[in-house]
Design an enzyme around this catalytic site. Structure first.
Site, PDB file in Angstrom:
ATOM      1  N   ASN A  47      -0.753  -4.927   0.035  1.00  0.00           N
ATOM      2  CA  ASN A  47       0.424  -4.410  -0.244  1.00  0.00           C
ATOM      3  C   ASN A  47       1.332  -4.491   1.147  1.00  0.00           C
ATOM      4  OD1 ASN A  47      -0.380  -1.990   1.404  1.00  0.00           O
ATOM      5  ND2 ASN A  47      -1.381  -1.417  -0.030  1.00  0.00           N
ATOM      6  N   ASP A  57      -8.379  -5.743  -2.127  1.00  0.00           N
ATOM      7  CA  ASP A  57      -7.866  -5.274  -0.726  1.00  0.00           C
ATOM      8  C   ASP A  57      -9.042  -4.445  -0.078  1.00  0.00           C
ATOM      9  OD1 ASP A  57      -6.323  -4.852   1.463  1.00  0.00           O
ATOM     10  OD2 ASP A  57      -4.731  -3.802   0.403  1.00  0.00           O
ATOM     11  N   TYR A 149      -1.045  -4.648 -10.083  1.00  0.00           N
ATOM     12  CA  TYR A 149       0.353  -4.914  -9.901  1.00  0.00           C
ATOM     13  C   TYR A 149       0.815  -5.739 -11.189  1.00  0.00           C
ATOM     14  CZ  TYR A 149       1.255  -4.105  -4.993  1.00  0.00           C
ATOM     15  OH  TYR A 149       1.362  -3.461  -3.888  1.00  0.00           O
TER      16      TYR A 149
HETATM   17  N1  AR6 Z   1     -13.292 -10.619  -5.343  1.00  0.00           N
HETATM   18  C1  AR6 Z   1     -12.415 -11.322  -6.124  1.00  0.00           C
HETATM   19  N2  AR6 Z   1     -11.305 -10.919  -6.873  1.00  0.00           N
HETATM   20  C2  AR6 Z   1     -11.450  -9.756  -7.058  1.00  0.00           C
HETATM   21  C3  AR6 Z   1     -12.391  -8.671  -6.331  1.00  0.00           C
HETATM   22  C4  AR6 Z   1     -13.326  -9.365  -5.442  1.00  0.00           C
HETATM   23  N3  AR6 Z   1     -14.308  -8.896  -4.490  1.00  0.00           N
HETATM   24  N4  AR6 Z   1     -12.179  -7.358  -6.523  1.00  0.00           N
HETATM   25  C5  AR6 Z   1     -11.213  -7.271  -7.383  1.00  0.00           C
HETATM   26  N5  AR6 Z   1     -10.788  -8.864  -7.732  1.00  0.00           N
HETATM   27  P1  AR6 Z   1      -5.861  -6.261  -7.420  1.00  0.00           P
HETATM   28  P2  AR6 Z   1      -3.059  -6.917  -7.086  1.00  0.00           P
HETATM   29  C6  AR6 Z   1      -9.761  -9.204  -8.640  1.00  0.00           C
HETATM   30  O1  AR6 Z   1      -5.539  -4.942  -8.077  1.00  0.00           O
HETATM   31  O2  AR6 Z   1      -2.784  -6.866  -8.515  1.00  0.00           O
HETATM   32  C7  AR6 Z   1      -4.282  -2.887  -3.938  1.00  0.00           C
HETATM   33  O3  AR6 Z   1      -4.365  -1.624  -4.137  1.00  0.00           O
HETATM   34  C8  AR6 Z   1      -9.083  -8.223  -9.678  1.00  0.00           C
HETATM   35  O4  AR6 Z   1     -10.124  -8.100 -10.795  1.00  0.00           O
HETATM   36  O5  AR6 Z   1      -6.765  -6.040  -6.292  1.00  0.00           O
HETATM   37  O6  AR6 Z   1      -2.113  -7.851  -6.296  1.00  0.00           O
HETATM   38  C9  AR6 Z   1      -3.515  -3.510  -2.848  1.00  0.00           C
HETATM   39  O7  AR6 Z   1      -3.717  -2.632  -1.817  1.00  0.00           O
HETATM   40  C10 AR6 Z   1      -7.880  -8.603 -10.138  1.00  0.00           C
HETATM   41  O8  AR6 Z   1      -7.997 -10.073 -11.078  1.00  0.00           O
HETATM   42  O9  AR6 Z   1      -4.420  -6.928  -6.585  1.00  0.00           O
HETATM   43  C11 AR6 Z   1      -2.003  -3.614  -3.644  1.00  0.00           C
HETATM   44  O10 AR6 Z   1      -1.536  -2.068  -3.385  1.00  0.00           O
HETATM   45  C12 AR6 Z   1      -7.428  -9.393  -8.678  1.00  0.00           C
HETATM   46  O11 AR6 Z   1      -8.457  -9.450  -7.682  1.00  0.00           O
HETATM   47  C13 AR6 Z   1      -2.309  -3.556  -4.903  1.00  0.00           C
HETATM   48  O12 AR6 Z   1      -3.801  -3.261  -5.190  1.00  0.00           O
HETATM   49  C14 AR6 Z   1      -6.102  -8.689  -7.927  1.00  0.00           C
HETATM   50  O13 AR6 Z   1      -6.290  -7.154  -8.329  1.00  0.00           O
HETATM   51  C15 AR6 Z   1      -2.377  -5.191  -5.164  1.00  0.00           C
HETATM   52  O14 AR6 Z   1      -2.446  -5.579  -6.487  1.00  0.00           O
END
Ligand code: AR6
Length: 197
Positions: A47, A57, A149
């Site tokens: 973020n 993250d 997001y």
């Molecule tokens: N390896 C690969 N993919 C993953 C992993 C992992 N270890 N863990 C989760 N995912 P998100 P966004 C996937 O929510 O939508 C955070 O709080 C997950 O299943 O992580 O860009 C940040 O600080 C999903 O498909 O990211 C921001 O505030 C993908 O990663 C916000 O979330 C992205 O989900 C960003 O939101």
């Protein structure tokens, strides 16, 4: 491949981006991913504050250790509370991660962004640009904006893969490391449509 994010070959497909550049799509945990530990980087779906959060993250910060958060604090704020504006990218070391670097980018909050498509494209393009500027040869992306997001997954796959097809060809390998079966399946389908075998 020396490193990897799992050994289930049925969850790994490859596409040629150019004679010297490969796109790989695999299922797995991006925090485990590496190729050589020196010219490789994982991309963090961060973020704008860049000090950690949930989802991928949170997983990256837990795996990298507190030094990653300290390195993120060092990234200058461009306005109060904003180290990395949406669509931009910043690089740090990877610390305890097997990959040498983390490229932090911020995808759009789908319902809040006035032009989510451009923001998501910029997040991928600027991550690839920062990688090249830092002599990264191997990069791994998660599904940016596809979690909290709430970006629609098919549209996100189209933008992610088409941007990598256009701007990823200077790197040796561009990976997508995807956590869930359904997102993996969507990415493979879109890569077949947009890049072909
Ligand atoms: N390896 C690969 N993919 C993953 C992993 C992992 N270890 N863990 C989760 N995912 P998100 P966004 C996937 O929510 O939508 C955070 O709080 C997950 O299943 O992580 O860009 C940040 O600080 C999903 O498909 O990211 C921001 O505030 C993908 O990663 C916000 O979330 C992205 O989900 C960003 O939101």
């Amino acid at each position: 491949m020396l490193g990897g994010a799992g050994d289930e070959s049925r969850f790994l497909v490859e596409f040629a981006l150019s004679p010297s550049s490969v796109l790989k799509i695999q299922k797995g945990d991006i925090t485990q991913w590496f190729i050589d530990g020196s010219s490789d980087a994982i991309v963090n779906a961060a973020n704008e504050r860049m000090l950690g959060g949930g989802g991928v993250d949170g997983a990256i910060h837990r795996a990298a250790g507190l030094e990653l958060k300290e390195a993120c604090y060092e990234v200058p704020e461009v306005q109060p509370g904003v180290r990395c504006p949406t669509g931009e990218a910043r690089i740090t070391l990877g610390f305890k991660l097997p990959a040498s670097h983390v490229i932090h980018t911020v995808g759009p909050i789908y319902d809040a962004d006035s032009d989510p498509e451009s923001s998501l494209r910029n997040a991928h393009r600027n991550s690839l640009r920062v990688a090249k500027e830092n002599n990264i040869q191997y990069i791994a992306f998660p599904a940016i904006s596809c979690g909290v997001y709430r970006y629609p997954h098919e549209e996100a796959a189209t933008i992610a893969i088409s941007t990598v097809k256009e701007f990823g060809i200077d790197l040796k390998e561009v990976h997508f490391v995807l956590f869930s079966d359904d997102i993996y399946d969507i990415w493979v389908k879109k890569a077949n449509e947009l890049v072909g075998k």
